[in-house]
Design a protein around this motif. Structure first.
Motif, PDB file in Angstrom:
ATOM      1  N   MET A 233      31.515  -1.777 -33.292  1.00  0.00           N
ATOM      2  CA  MET A 233      32.212  -0.586 -33.771  1.00  0.00           C
ATOM      3  C   MET A 233      32.719  -0.728 -35.207  1.00  0.00           C
ATOM      4  O   MET A 233      32.977   0.269 -35.883  1.00  0.00           O
ATOM      5  N   ARG A 234      32.863  -1.944 -35.685  1.00  0.00           N
ATOM      6  CA  ARG A 234      33.432  -2.159 -37.012  1.00  0.00           C
ATOM      7  C   ARG A 234      32.616  -1.448 -38.092  1.00  0.00           C
ATOM      8  O   ARG A 234      31.388  -1.498 -38.103  1.00  0.00           O
ATOM      9  N   ARG A 236      32.250   1.753 -38.539  1.00  0.00           N
ATOM     10  CA  ARG A 236      31.740   3.076 -38.176  1.00  0.00           C
ATOM     11  C   ARG A 236      32.866   4.113 -38.196  1.00  0.00           C
ATOM     12  O   ARG A 236      34.042   3.788 -38.027  1.00  0.00           O
ATOM     13  N   THR A 237      32.484   5.376 -38.407  1.00  0.00           N
ATOM     14  CA  THR A 237      33.377   6.503 -38.210  1.00  0.00           C
ATOM     15  C   THR A 237      32.766   7.350 -37.104  1.00  0.00           C
ATOM     16  O   THR A 237      31.645   7.849 -37.245  1.00  0.00           O
ATOM     17  N   LEU A 238      33.476   7.504 -35.997  1.00  0.00           N
ATOM     18  CA  LEU A 238      32.929   8.167 -34.818  1.00  0.00           C
ATOM     19  C   LEU A 238      33.423   9.605 -34.773  1.00  0.00           C
ATOM     20  O   LEU A 238      34.542   9.885 -34.342  1.00  0.00           O
ATOM     21  N   PHE A 259      39.334  -0.583 -33.477  1.00  0.00           N
ATOM     22  CA  PHE A 259      38.728   0.475 -32.684  1.00  0.00           C
ATOM     23  C   PHE A 259      39.448   1.802 -32.871  1.00  0.00           C
ATOM     24  O   PHE A 259      38.813   2.848 -33.063  1.00  0.00           O
ATOM     25  N   THR A 261      41.058   2.935 -35.314  1.00  0.00           N
ATOM     26  CA  THR A 261      40.849   3.514 -36.643  1.00  0.00           C
ATOM     27  C   THR A 261      39.406   3.948 -36.879  1.00  0.00           C
ATOM     28  O   THR A 261      39.066   4.376 -37.985  1.00  0.00           O
ATOM     29  N   ARG A 262      38.555   3.868 -35.839  1.00  0.00           N
ATOM     30  CA  ARG A 262      37.180   4.402 -35.944  1.00  0.00           C
ATOM     31  C   ARG A 262      37.158   5.904 -35.681  1.00  0.00           C
ATOM     32  O   ARG A 262      36.141   6.557 -35.913  1.00  0.00           O
TER      33      ARG A 262
END
Length: 327
Positions: A233-234, A236-238, A259, A261-262
């Motif tokens: 996940m590091r 990434r912007t989800l 996590f 802050t994604r």
């Protein structure tokens, strides 16, 4: 003992579904009301002259009929939901026989999860489960902590699939920390998906109860459903997604901050875990424990905590959980 409360069910097939196999549904209703329920022809009668019991009986039977006429299966899940959630929350502490405080149909329906194309409707069976569903509908970030068997993962998966298949979001991302005693991701055989599959099996199992396997396969192959270990996940912007972080008690504090802050635009995050079953090394604090403490005062974040009374697996699981809580 005479009763003036008789309900006529004109449809014989509906009456059969309502009563259940060998009248099992009626026996469960009797257990909750504490009085017998009789059938005669197409009539159901409660064996009590207490107006409050009669009101409860009418509410329960009418609610079952409503659900059945909408096409729902009259199973134990539905029945337990109706029985356990029949009162509005503000009636809980009222022991004076307060009347007219039954949960309205629209509120009951709002707590149920209907997954398009699904094989079943999902009913919360306890008040805490119902609160979890309401939180997922109203908040973008929801924590649900509690012991095994309380339905955390299952309800999160059901609501996430509903959001995906009603096009409220464009993707569903399933993740969890890969923390197991004596094993690591790199030493497991197979390709990436084969390696991560055992860790995400509970989420797959939950989806498998809700949707045909072919539908799940199609969603996965199209990228609408994505599986990934937390470490991926590091960076990434989800956005436009619903993300489930399962087994969150096994995140480190750094991983949990990373996590959280994604989270991107138009996304929802559901985080589940059991703080009593942490597999981290003894001197490594849990990111879930820290997050529950740090974020509790933020009104836009919902935090739900389940207890032994919310266990809905085998009855022995509830007793096991209670025994460990009492230590």
């Amino acid at each position: 003992m005479e009763s003036s409360c008789t309900i006529v069910v004109p449809d014989p097939a509906l009456l059969t579904r309502l009563c259940g196999t060998n009248d099992s549904n009626l026996r469960l209703i009797e257990q909750y009301l504490g009085v017998p329920v009789f059938t005669r022809g197409n009539e159901l009668t409660v064996g009590a002259d207490d107006p409050q019991v009669e009101q409860q009986f009418q509410y329960i039977i009418n609610r079952i009929i409503d659900e059945a006429e909408d096409g729902a299966d009259v199973d134990t899940d539905m029945l337990l939901s109706i029985l356990n959630l029949r009162y509005l929350p503000e009636c809980n502490s009222d022991e004076s026989g307060k009347q007219n405080c039954f949960l309205p149909r629209e509120q009951f329906e709002s707590m149920c999860i209907s997954v398009p194309g699904g094989v079943r409707r999902v009913y919360p069976k306890t008040r805490n489960q119902a609160a979890f569903v309401r939180a997922m509908r109203t908040k973008d970030l929801v924590f649900c902590a509690g012991p095994a068997g309380t339905g955390k993962t299952f309800l999160a998966a059901a609501e996430a699939l509903r959001l995906l298949l009603t096009h409220k979001v464009s993707s569903l991302i399933l993740t969890r920390p890969v923390v197991e005693a004596g094993e690591s991701l790199g030493f497991l055989p197979g390709d990436f998906e084969q390696k991560i599959n055992p860790y995400l099996r509970p989420l797959y199992d939950a989806m498998g109860v809700l949707l045909p396997r072919e539908t799940i396969r199609r969603l996965t192959e199209s990228g609408a459903v994505e599986i990934a270990p937390l470490a991926y996940m590091r960076g990434r912007t989800l956005s436009h997604s619903v993300i489930i972080l399962d087994e969150a008690q096994n995140t480190t504090q750094e991983q949990m901050k990373m996590f959280l802050t994604r989270m991107g635009e138009d996304s929802k995050i559901f985080i589940t875990g059991d703080v009593t079953q942490t597999d981290l090394p003894k001197k490594v604090p849990s990111g879930l424990v820290q997050a529950l403490s740090l974020l509790r005062s933020i009104p836009e974040i919902a935090i739900l905590e389940m207890a032994a009374d919310d266990v809905v697996r085998h009855p022995l699981v509830k007793k096991i959980v209670q025994a460990y809580e009492d230590v």
